[in-house]
Design an enzyme around this catalytic site. Sequence first.
Site, PDB file in Angstrom:
ATOM      1  N   SER A  56      53.382   2.125   2.247  1.00 33.51           N
ATOM      2  CA  SER A  56      52.696   1.275   3.208  1.00 33.51           C
ATOM      3  C   SER A  56      52.175   2.102   4.376  1.00 33.51           C
ATOM      4  O   SER A  56      52.526   3.274   4.536  1.00 33.51           O
ATOM      5  CB  SER A  56      53.652   0.208   3.744  1.00 33.51           C
ATOM      6  N   ASP A  93      49.888   0.651  -0.269  1.00 36.16           N
ATOM      7  CA  ASP A  93      50.183  -0.782  -0.194  1.00 36.16           C
ATOM      8  C   ASP A  93      49.596  -1.351   1.095  1.00 36.16           C
ATOM      9  O   ASP A  93      49.844  -0.829   2.181  1.00 36.16           O
ATOM     10  CB  ASP A  93      51.705  -0.965  -0.218  1.00 36.16           C
TER      11      ASP A  93
END
Length: 332
Positions: A56, A93
């Site tokens: 992420s 992500d």
Amino acid sequence: MVSYKELGLVNTKDMFAKAMKGGYAIPAFNFNNMEQMQAIIMACVEAKSPVILQVSKGARAYANANILRNMARGAVEYAHELGCDIPIVLHLDHGPNFEVAKDCIDNGFSSVMIDGSALPYDENVALTKKVVEYAHKYDVTVEAELGVLGGVEDDVAAEESKYTKPEEVIDFTSKTGCDSLAISIGTSHGRCKFTPAQCTRTPDGVLIPPPLAFDVLEAIEKKLPGFPIVLHGSSSVPVEYVKIIEQYGGKIPDSVGIPEEQLRKTAKSAVCKINIDSDGRLAMTAAIRRHLAENPGDFDPRQYLTPAREELKKMYMHKCVNVLGSAGHALD
């Protein structure tokens, strides 16, 4: 520029095609540090499962983009050392903008997600198309999102879910050229995926969440036959980890996730990638809290991170074998 192929990674194209044909989903496990990466690779090698290592925006800020890229290279070499060259994807992500997606593509990621789901429809289309055009120059696959998931995870937050509209998916995928589509059918980010008011409660206090919107999933499948579908926010938030954390001083009330039997059902459909992050956080935290409570004199991180890594491996193995059905498919 660093190509993912130099790192021994693969993109998601063949992986997703095989998953849809075989009736299983690829595990997409988020990682932020060495122990998480080791546990993921140990579990997936033992299970002989392909895997997507997810990073992420928050993970890149925490661990450093260069370190994470080289950890992915290390993951490939580690799998080889353990005896099975499983297919490994390095995936961004919830990419927030073109610049972050481009930076990941330029630095060895084999797949990126561009998340324009909070934008007006036309702006989501335009942003996604821009990322796709750049990514496809380098054979990098792109995941997009249509619909909004509720909950909070890292920098991604929404107060409520908005189901994907099946009538929009053909237009969106044809205009953007994306390779897979993340949809909203009732999953949610974080460890509190539903409020207590949305759930029913068992006599012993366990929250039972509402079912996923399988009718929406089926409508999307009919609109996009054979197109790879992704589920975000799919941690199950195991009750046993919540209990251990709270037993040893943690306070995480009203924790509730997605029942595993529902995830198994989606994995037999066009859903070929299922994202799991919070379960890893819970497993690791539970093991660390328990170890330190039972061994108050320990202060060497290796002493408590070793059982944490083992618990993570056990949990990831369970997901591959019993939930996603990906075990045994690494060499298909």
